[in-house]
Design a protein around this motif. Sequence first.
Motif, short mmCIF file in Angstrom:
data_model
loop_
_atom_site.label_atom_id
_atom_site.label_comp_id
_atom_site.label_asym_id
_atom_site.label_seq_id
_atom_site.Cartn_x
_atom_site.Cartn_y
_atom_site.Cartn_z
N LEU A 61 0.89 -0.81 0.35
CA LEU A 61 -0.36 0.12 0.35
C LEU A 61 0.60 1.40 0.22
N ASP A 62 0.97 2.47 -0.60
CA ASP A 62 1.51 2.89 -0.59
C ASP A 62 0.89 4.39 0.18
N GLN A 65 -1.30 7.53 -0.04
CA GLN A 65 -2.34 7.30 0.34
C GLN A 65 -3.06 6.56 1.46
N LEU A 66 -2.54 5.48 2.44
CA LEU A 66 -3.04 5.21 3.53
C LEU A 66 -3.55 5.85 4.21
N ALA A 69 -5.92 7.57 3.66
CA ALA A 69 -7.30 7.41 3.89
C ALA A 69 -7.79 7.59 5.42
N ALA A 74 -12.72 4.57 2.34
CA ALA A 74 -11.11 4.89 1.72
C ALA A 74 -10.32 3.54 2.05
N LEU A 75 -10.27 3.42 2.94
CA LEU A 75 -9.02 2.17 3.16
C LEU A 75 -9.67 1.17 2.50
N LEU A 78 -8.78 1.47 -0.97
CA LEU A 78 -7.13 1.54 -0.99
C LEU A 78 -6.77 -0.12 -1.47
N THR A 82 -6.00 -2.25 -5.12
CA THR A 82 -4.27 -2.25 -4.59
C THR A 82 -4.74 -4.25 -5.49
#
Length: 90
Positions: A61-62, A65-66, A69, A74-75, A78, A82
């Motif tokens: 995970l980026d 971005q994490l 989120a 949102a998480l 994401l 991925t």
Amino acid sequence: MAATEFTLDDLKRILLQGAGAAEGVDLDGDILDTDFEELGYESLALLETGGRIEREYGIRLDEDQLVEADTPQALIALVNATLAPAGQAA
């Protein structure tokens, strides 16, 4: 682990394994759009959760971005983006 979809139940399980639940927080309620901070999870707990997701699902995970989120929805989005095979929309 070859998974095709990450769900709210998966997230709740990983959150509880890693950080437990804050007193008075009902993870079985309607939490999809609730900020993690309101649920009792601060940034360190979320980084731990991200690490657990990465190990369990064999993904990366980026980190930016994490951090962005800020809700379960949102998480989950994401993680599912991925998990989606390259070239396929999530």
